[in-house]
Write an enzyme that holds these catalytic residues in place. Structure first.
Site, short mmCIF file in Angstrom:
data_model
loop_
_atom_site.label_atom_id
_atom_site.label_comp_id
_atom_site.label_asym_id
_atom_site.label_seq_id
_atom_site.Cartn_x
_atom_site.Cartn_y
_atom_site.Cartn_z
N SER A 1 45.08 45.42 42.09
CA SER A 1 45.16 46.14 40.81
C SER A 1 46.60 46.50 40.51
CB SER A 1 44.33 47.43 40.94
OG SER A 1 44.62 48.34 39.92
N TYR B 1 41.06 55.24 43.89
CA TYR B 1 41.18 53.82 43.52
C TYR B 1 42.58 53.31 43.90
CZ TYR B 1 40.72 49.72 40.38
OH TYR B 1 40.65 48.46 39.84
#
Ligand code: NAP
Ligand code: GCO
Length: 264
Positions: free
Chosen positions: A144, A157
């Site tokens: 990500s 996350y």
């Protein structure tokens, strides 16, 4: 010989009933691979099977929670029996919880780490022994922007995706000698159900402030589509990338290169 094809290869893409995983698996199928995927619920697997069929792809789907080591080992054994040894693994299944850190419970933090970091360890561990025996393997971890950057509300996350970047480098370090390449793809902001809440129109019909923010941070000025990840994934799954190992390929429309749109 330059070879971007995946003919004869078996690819397992986790959590690939829709979204990024589906788009990557579709790209693999176009390049000649046999597609196997899993998802956490039967209804998602059924939805995925119908979607692959509609594209003319004969995929196999399995219900499996990637955080459950015994279930993952069972699924990998079944795939090896029913389809063959997995040549390409994409660790795509993931979750996000957007909660300010001081309001997040430790259980919520652990749940994100479990799916986004522990599961890629579990699934990779399950496929590597057969890859070693077969003499080659490709593992692609879906990282990500948050493997590099922080932002409000995504502490778990970001911690998981940062960890996944380092797991990628470690798999490369540990198994490169067996002709296994482990790389990551770091998608930018992709229009999928996961990011739908960040794009929802406001009550007055105006754009979501996060939508405008992301477009201002992306040189192209737009969200990316899941299909735009397929080419980079096919490259990393193919023999054309055999010398690329431990690399994170950011497919972000240039976000990491850009300071953001200047105020007028
Ligand atoms: P997503 O909503 O994150 O979907 C991933 C799939 O994984 C869903 O089908 C999901 O099922 C499934 N899943 C969740 N937990 C699982 C588990 N324990 N076992 C098996 N499957 C599980 O969709 P996406 O946006 O396409 O994201 C795919 C990957 O890309 C994720 O790792 C995400 O973090 C990453 N990513 C996304 C973006 C973006 O902008 N969209 C950007 C960068 C990285 P449910 O539908 O039940 O949750
Ligand atoms: C967020 C998260 C994700 C992003 C993605 C960026 O900002 O909410 O970072 O939803 O879509 O992971 O690469």
């Amino acid at each position: 010989m330059l070879n971007f094809r995946l003919d004869g290869k078996i690819a397992l893409v986790t959590g690939a009933s829709y979204g990024i995983g589906f788009a990557i698996a579709k790209g693999f199928a176009e390049a000649g691979a046999t597609i196997v995927f899993n998802d956490i619920k039967q209804e998602l697997v059924d939805k995925g099977l119908a979607a692959y069929k509609a594209e003319g792809i004969e995929a196999r789907g399995y219900v499996c929670d990637v955080t459950d080591e015994a279930a993952v080992n069972d699924m990998v054994a079944k795939i090896e029996n029913e389809v063959g040894v997995i040549d390409i693994l994409v660790n795509n299944a993931g979750i996000i919880k957007r909660i300010p850190m001081t309001e997040m419970s430790a259980a919520e933090f652990r749940q994100v780490i479990d799916v986004d970091l522990n599961a890629p360890f579990i699934v990779s561990k399950a496929v590597i022994p057969s890859m070693i025996k077969k003499g080659h393997g490709k593992i692609i971890n879906i990282c990500s922007m948050m493997s590099e950057l922080g932002r409000e509300t995504v502490s778990a996350y970001a911690a998981a995706k940062g960890g996944l970047k380092m797991l990628t480098r470690n798999i490369c370090s540990e198994y490169g000698e067996y002709n296994i390449q482990c790389n990551g793809i770091g998608p930018g902001y992709i229009a999928t159900p996961q990011t739908a809440p960040l794009r929802e129109k406001q009550e007055d019909g105006s754009r979501h402030p996060f939508d405008s923010f992301i477009c201002a941070k992306t040189p192209a000025g737009r969200w990316l589509e899941p299909e735009e990840l397929a080419g980079p994934a096919v490259f990393l799954a193919s023999e054309a990338s055999n010398a690329v190992n431990g690399h994170i390929l950011y497919v972000d429309g240039g976000i990491l290169a850009y300071i953001g749109k200047q105020p007028k």
